[in-house]
Write a protein that holds these residues in place. Structure first.
Motif, PDB file in Angstrom:
ATOM      1  N   ALA A 114      73.510  31.216   1.840  1.00  0.00           N
ATOM      2  CA  ALA A 114      73.200  31.569   3.104  1.00  0.00           C
ATOM      3  C   ALA A 114      73.414  32.913   3.794  1.00  0.00           C
ATOM      4  O   ALA A 114      72.659  33.477   4.704  1.00  0.00           O
ATOM      5  N   GLN A 115      74.500  33.286   3.439  1.00  0.00           N
ATOM      6  CA  GLN A 115      74.730  34.871   3.939  1.00  0.00           C
ATOM      7  C   GLN A 115      73.904  35.869   3.606  1.00  0.00           C
ATOM      8  O   GLN A 115      73.626  36.937   4.192  1.00  0.00           O
ATOM      9  N   ASN A 116      73.083  35.593   2.556  1.00  0.00           N
ATOM     10  CA  ASN A 116      72.047  36.709   2.059  1.00  0.00           C
ATOM     11  C   ASN A 116      70.712  36.089   2.724  1.00  0.00           C
ATOM     12  O   ASN A 116      69.665  36.683   2.228  1.00  0.00           O
ATOM     13  N   LEU A 117      70.452  35.416   3.630  1.00  0.00           N
ATOM     14  CA  LEU A 117      69.186  35.059   4.083  1.00  0.00           C
ATOM     15  C   LEU A 117      68.903  36.122   5.519  1.00  0.00           C
ATOM     16  O   LEU A 117      69.819  36.324   5.938  1.00  0.00           O
ATOM     17  N   SER A 118      67.641  36.104   5.533  1.00  0.00           N
ATOM     18  CA  SER A 118      67.402  36.921   6.972  1.00  0.00           C
ATOM     19  C   SER A 118      67.523  35.993   7.859  1.00  0.00           C
ATOM     20  O   SER A 118      67.880  34.558   7.947  1.00  0.00           O
ATOM     21  N   ALA A 119      67.375  36.548   9.234  1.00  0.00           N
ATOM     22  CA  ALA A 119      67.575  35.649  10.531  1.00  0.00           C
ATOM     23  C   ALA A 119      66.573  34.523  10.534  1.00  0.00           C
ATOM     24  O   ALA A 119      66.958  33.310  10.960  1.00  0.00           O
ATOM     25  N   GLY A 120      65.390  34.971  10.276  1.00  0.00           N
ATOM     26  CA  GLY A 120      64.321  33.854  10.323  1.00  0.00           C
ATOM     27  C   GLY A 120      64.505  32.618   9.068  1.00  0.00           C
ATOM     28  O   GLY A 120      64.529  31.323   9.465  1.00  0.00           O
ATOM     29  N   GLN A 121      65.035  33.059   7.924  1.00  0.00           N
ATOM     30  CA  GLN A 121      65.350  32.193   6.895  1.00  0.00           C
ATOM     31  C   GLN A 121      66.577  31.252   7.442  1.00  0.00           C
ATOM     32  O   GLN A 121      66.679  30.196   7.034  1.00  0.00           O
ATOM     33  N   LYS A 122      67.517  32.016   7.968  1.00  0.00           N
ATOM     34  CA  LYS A 122      68.605  30.892   8.496  1.00  0.00           C
ATOM     35  C   LYS A 122      68.322  30.175   9.572  1.00  0.00           C
ATOM     36  O   LYS A 122      68.718  28.820   9.369  1.00  0.00           O
ATOM     37  N   ASP A 148      58.844  33.179  12.782  1.00  0.00           N
ATOM     38  CA  ASP A 148      57.642  33.962  12.798  1.00  0.00           C
ATOM     39  C   ASP A 148      56.589  32.653  13.244  1.00  0.00           C
ATOM     40  O   ASP A 148      57.162  31.762  13.274  1.00  0.00           O
ATOM     41  N   ALA A 149      55.388  33.147  13.199  1.00  0.00           N
ATOM     42  CA  ALA A 149      54.412  32.330  13.811  1.00  0.00           C
ATOM     43  C   ALA A 149      54.317  31.057  12.725  1.00  0.00           C
ATOM     44  O   ALA A 149      53.937  30.084  13.013  1.00  0.00           O
ATOM     45  N   ALA A 150      54.277  31.596  11.443  1.00  0.00           N
ATOM     46  CA  ALA A 150      53.981  30.520  10.429  1.00  0.00           C
ATOM     47  C   ALA A 150      55.066  29.419  10.279  1.00  0.00           C
ATOM     48  O   ALA A 150      54.992  28.241  10.122  1.00  0.00           O
ATOM     49  N   ALA A 151      56.335  29.921  10.591  1.00  0.00           N
ATOM     50  CA  ALA A 151      57.621  29.152  10.676  1.00  0.00           C
ATOM     51  C   ALA A 151      57.611  28.277  11.779  1.00  0.00           C
ATOM     52  O   ALA A 151      58.011  27.045  11.815  1.00  0.00           O
ATOM     53  N   VAL A 152      57.075  28.552  13.131  1.00  0.00           N
ATOM     54  CA  VAL A 152      57.059  28.150  14.172  1.00  0.00           C
ATOM     55  C   VAL A 152      56.192  26.701  13.903  1.00  0.00           C
ATOM     56  O   VAL A 152      56.246  25.706  14.365  1.00  0.00           O
ATOM     57  N   GLU A 153      54.987  26.966  13.314  1.00  0.00           N
ATOM     58  CA  GLU A 153      54.256  25.750  12.823  1.00  0.00           C
ATOM     59  C   GLU A 153      54.665  24.864  11.938  1.00  0.00           C
ATOM     60  O   GLU A 153      54.534  23.707  12.013  1.00  0.00           O
ATOM     61  N   MET A 154      55.461  25.341  11.059  1.00  0.00           N
ATOM     62  CA  MET A 154      56.318  24.492  10.257  1.00  0.00           C
ATOM     63  C   MET A 154      56.964  23.636  10.971  1.00  0.00           C
ATOM     64  O   MET A 154      57.277  22.446  10.811  1.00  0.00           O
ATOM     65  N   PHE A 155      58.019  24.130  12.010  1.00  0.00           N
ATOM     66  CA  PHE A 155      58.677  23.447  12.824  1.00  0.00           C
ATOM     67  C   PHE A 155      57.641  22.485  13.635  1.00  0.00           C
ATOM     68  O   PHE A 155      58.362  21.061  13.696  1.00  0.00           O
ATOM     69  N   ALA A 156      56.813  22.853  14.127  1.00  0.00           N
ATOM     70  CA  ALA A 156      56.226  21.928  14.969  1.00  0.00           C
ATOM     71  C   ALA A 156      55.439  20.872  14.114  1.00  0.00           C
ATOM     72  O   ALA A 156      55.462  19.507  14.716  1.00  0.00           O
TER      73      ALA A 156
END
Length: 205
Positions: A114-122, A148-156
């Motif tokens: 997890a420490q090697n993930l980007s902020a968005g990946q975390k 980002d927009a793609a991850a927002v849609e994943m969440f939705a």
């Protein structure tokens, strides 16, 4: 009802913030909390999640029904993505993490610490924890920060799937998620008095 909030009053730092808040969430429903920064959305969610006591009123939900997610991702830095999810799945007794990995496109990162993930990946990993809790009510405070927009849609889409399966979601957010549901402006419940409550217990703040 999965969640019934009745005549609730709550405080931040011992100062009353909201009063006489009432609403209910049934299976399959989404309620979005609106209001400017400082209006009390976070305080309301923390109170509903049991992180601080209400000043007055009632919060009715089955024991262990609410999963809370806020600004902290709640990750163990040295554990991999899969190990983090497996840890939480073990805590909640739900077992399988494959669905959570897939929902937030984390399969290719499963073996990365997890420490090697980007902020968005975390953030995606932090939200994926919701899927392994097995809890029907999601109480979420600005869940799309760092996405980002793609991850927002994943969440939705994860929320849509959750409520379609009989869950419910209470979400404080400033962005449009494209979710069918109602909105509640917390500004209408602003406390009329700002007298500090001397014995208020806010140990988790």
């Amino acid at each position: 009802m999965l969640l019934d909030v009745h005549d609730l009053s709550c405080a931040r730092g011992g100062v009353p913030v909201l009063e006489h808040v009432s609403f209910a969430l049934a299976a399959g429903e989404v309620l979005v909390l609106r209001g400017p920064n400082g209006s009390g959305k976070t305080t309301l969610l923390r109170t509903i999640a049991g992180l601080q006591p209400p000043l007055a009123g009632e919060i009715r939900a089955a024991p262990g029904a609410i999963a809370y997610a806020a600004h902290a991702d709640g990750l163990k830095a040295t554990l991999t993505v899969a190990e983090n999810l497996a840890f939480w799945a073990g805590i909640y007794g739900t077992g399988d993490i494959a669905g959570a990995l897939a929902a937030f496109a984390l399969e290719g990162l499963a073996d990365r610490p997890a420490q090697n993930l980007s902020a968005g990946q975390k953030r995606r990993l932090g939200l994926a924890r919701l899927l392994v809790t097995g809890r029907p009510v999601w109480a979420l405070d600005e869940p799309t920060v760092s996405l980002d927009a793609a991850a927002v849609e994943m969440f939705a889409e994860a929320v849509r799937t959750h409520v379609a399966a009989g869950g419910a979601a209470l979400i404080a957010t400033h962005i449009e998620l494209g979710l069918a549901g109602l909105t509640l402006d917390v500004g209408q419940f602003r406390a009329s008095a700002e007298t500090r409550v001397s014995d208020f217990d806010e140990a988790f703040l």
